[in-house]
Design a protein around this motif. Sequence first.
Motif, PDB file in Angstrom:
ATOM      1  N   ARG A 103      -1.137  12.515  -6.573  1.00  0.00           N
ATOM      2  CA  ARG A 103      -2.426  11.733  -6.706  1.00  0.00           C
ATOM      3  C   ARG A 103      -2.390  10.471  -7.630  1.00  0.00           C
ATOM      4  N   THR A 104      -2.062  10.740  -8.983  1.00  0.00           N
ATOM      5  CA  THR A 104      -1.899   9.776  -9.824  1.00  0.00           C
ATOM      6  C   THR A 104      -0.791   8.641  -9.262  1.00  0.00           C
ATOM      7  N   THR A 105       0.293   9.067  -8.809  1.00  0.00           N
ATOM      8  CA  THR A 105       1.183   8.345  -8.418  1.00  0.00           C
ATOM      9  C   THR A 105       0.955   7.495  -7.262  1.00  0.00           C
ATOM     10  N   ALA A 106       0.462   8.175  -6.451  1.00  0.00           N
ATOM     11  CA  ALA A 106      -0.203   7.499  -5.183  1.00  0.00           C
ATOM     12  C   ALA A 106      -1.152   6.494  -5.403  1.00  0.00           C
ATOM     13  N   ILE A 107      -2.227   6.578  -6.538  1.00  0.00           N
ATOM     14  CA  ILE A 107      -2.985   5.643  -6.638  1.00  0.00           C
ATOM     15  C   ILE A 107      -2.448   4.495  -7.686  1.00  0.00           C
ATOM     16  N   ALA A 108      -1.472   4.898  -8.406  1.00  0.00           N
ATOM     17  CA  ALA A 108      -0.764   3.800  -9.241  1.00  0.00           C
ATOM     18  C   ALA A 108      -0.087   2.848  -8.060  1.00  0.00           C
ATOM     19  N   ILE A 109       0.400   3.419  -7.130  1.00  0.00           N
ATOM     20  CA  ILE A 109       1.361   2.582  -6.069  1.00  0.00           C
ATOM     21  C   ILE A 109       0.166   1.821  -5.344  1.00  0.00           C
ATOM     22  N   TYR A 110      -0.929   2.444  -5.052  1.00  0.00           N
ATOM     23  CA  TYR A 110      -2.074   1.752  -4.301  1.00  0.00           C
ATOM     24  C   TYR A 110      -2.625   0.528  -5.157  1.00  0.00           C
ATOM     25  N   ALA A 111      -2.623   0.569  -6.601  1.00  0.00           N
ATOM     26  CA  ALA A 111      -3.137  -0.427  -7.471  1.00  0.00           C
ATOM     27  C   ALA A 111      -2.084  -1.537  -7.314  1.00  0.00           C
ATOM     28  N   ALA A 112      -0.582  -1.212  -7.101  1.00  0.00           N
ATOM     29  CA  ALA A 112       0.137  -2.372  -7.222  1.00  0.00           C
ATOM     30  C   ALA A 112      -0.004  -3.353  -5.918  1.00  0.00           C
ATOM     31  N   GLY A 113      -0.726  -2.944  -5.142  1.00  0.00           N
ATOM     32  CA  GLY A 113      -1.269  -3.792  -3.829  1.00  0.00           C
ATOM     33  C   GLY A 113      -1.678  -5.091  -4.272  1.00  0.00           C
ATOM     34  N   TYR A 114      -2.642  -5.084  -5.190  1.00  0.00           N
ATOM     35  CA  TYR A 114      -3.413  -6.274  -6.090  1.00  0.00           C
ATOM     36  C   TYR A 114      -2.493  -7.301  -6.302  1.00  0.00           C
ATOM     37  N   PRO A 115      -1.561  -7.040  -7.214  1.00  0.00           N
ATOM     38  CA  PRO A 115      -0.574  -7.918  -7.987  1.00  0.00           C
ATOM     39  C   PRO A 115       0.535  -8.195  -6.771  1.00  0.00           C
ATOM     40  N   ILE A 116       0.664  -7.395  -5.866  1.00  0.00           N
ATOM     41  CA  ILE A 116       1.757  -7.679  -4.744  1.00  0.00           C
ATOM     42  C   ILE A 116       0.871  -8.910  -3.772  1.00  0.00           C
ATOM     43  N   GLY A 117      -0.251  -8.676  -3.743  1.00  0.00           N
ATOM     44  CA  GLY A 117      -1.098  -9.763  -2.908  1.00  0.00           C
ATOM     45  C   GLY A 117      -1.030 -11.113  -3.633  1.00  0.00           C
ATOM     46  N   ALA A 118      -1.312 -11.049  -4.857  1.00  0.00           N
ATOM     47  CA  ALA A 118      -1.556 -12.094  -5.681  1.00  0.00           C
ATOM     48  C   ALA A 118      -0.097 -12.860  -5.692  1.00  0.00           C
ATOM     49  N   THR A 119       0.995 -12.060  -5.921  1.00  0.00           N
ATOM     50  CA  THR A 119       2.403 -12.584  -5.921  1.00  0.00           C
ATOM     51  C   THR A 119       2.447 -13.401  -4.565  1.00  0.00           C
TER      52      THR A 119
END
Length: 453
Positions: free
Chosen positions: A152-168
């Motif tokens: 769970r913690t790993t999945a949510i951390a990867i999910y959170a990566a979506g925001y900076p990926i989008g900004a990049t």
Amino acid sequence: MTATIQQSTRGPEQILAEVRNNKMSQFQIITVTIALMMVILDGFEVGIMAFAAPQIQEQMGISSDILGYVLSGSLFGMAIGSIFLTPLADRFGRRPLTLAMLALIVLGMALTLTAPSAGWLIAWRILTGLGIGGMMANLNALVAEYSSDKRRTTAIAIYAAGYPIGATIAGFIARPLIPEFGWHSMFIAGTILAVLALVAAFFLLPESLDYLFGRRPAGALERVNTILTKMNLAPLASLPEVQVDEENRVSTKNTIRDILSPPTLRLTIALWVGYALLVAAYYFANTWIPTILTNVSGDPQLGNAMGIGANLGGVLGCFVFAALAMRFSGRHLLFLTLFAAAGAYLVFGMVFSIIPVAIMVGFVLGVLTTGGIAGFYAVAPTIYSSRSRATGIGWMIGIGRLVSVAAPIIVGYILASGAAPEKVFLYFAVPLLISGAAALTLLFGRSTATLAD
């Protein structure tokens, strides 16, 4: 026949325990991936303004203090959406709220193209932010509910990566588009992406099992069995009867009481303080860095490069946090990350004038601040029960965004007064230290949430 008898005796708790204790199925992985795509869109839609801001400021003749309001428009909308719209997911479902918020994002992005002045630009950015805010916390809860305890913690951390990926992605697209076609081209691209995301979510995003078991909407049994079949779990012959009072069915009063009553209240306050101060520092850096460096150096491409570098660091930060979370507690990782982020802001302020070094430190700054955000996203679902999870996460994000709205505005006034830009980074190390202290208190005591940290 034996399987049918066994099915009829399985209650929601047993089924959800199977979901959380078993290896994640392909369906669960796809669901988390869809949520990741949605949050990438969120990052793209918010990141657009940071890269378009220099040209908007020049063409509309906007001063630095007014530009601060423009940059904060979407943040204010995100705060209101998280606080007032996300709780509707606990009442009406994760899926319908996500679809409604995506439609709101499409509308806001399209209307931004028509903005004739800074005032209208702010208004349409607030509207876009409403959709983003209402969707992000809701998807955070959905990812937590479809992830196994082990991942769970790993999945949510990867999910959170979506925001900076989008900004990049926004930064990379902005480099050729804005000089050639102007800032409007970025919002055309954003509108098209939002429409595609709405179509994808309509066909692929499932409802939460926790919601279906807890609220029992029309057709709940059929929807539960469809999901269980896709997860390679035995379907149910019927849904066991549960006692749900009428007040709980029609209002969010009980879910709000859940997050504001002991033993959860202390943890809720710690989440609010820690997350709010972190995102204030995060959004200051991510909204102002491209403009600050462009104004200081006179080179728009340098400001763009710094913005991309910080967001790439943010992507790495989420994945580093995800990897570490496979071995260490998310709560321990969180406060350590925040204290390190405070140190990075201090260093950035001291090396600001040495551009190559500043770019490298800016990358590290992105790693740590976005890693901290991933940490809060991972920890928050473990604090709340399924009945109040979307509300709890939504209020954490909403309160945080409400506080963060002030950051770009305050910085705008500071810079308009003639203050040195590097001083601002030194100032923002203080709230990050306080954020780390708040996260540290999360180690002491846990609520009765069903999700493991």
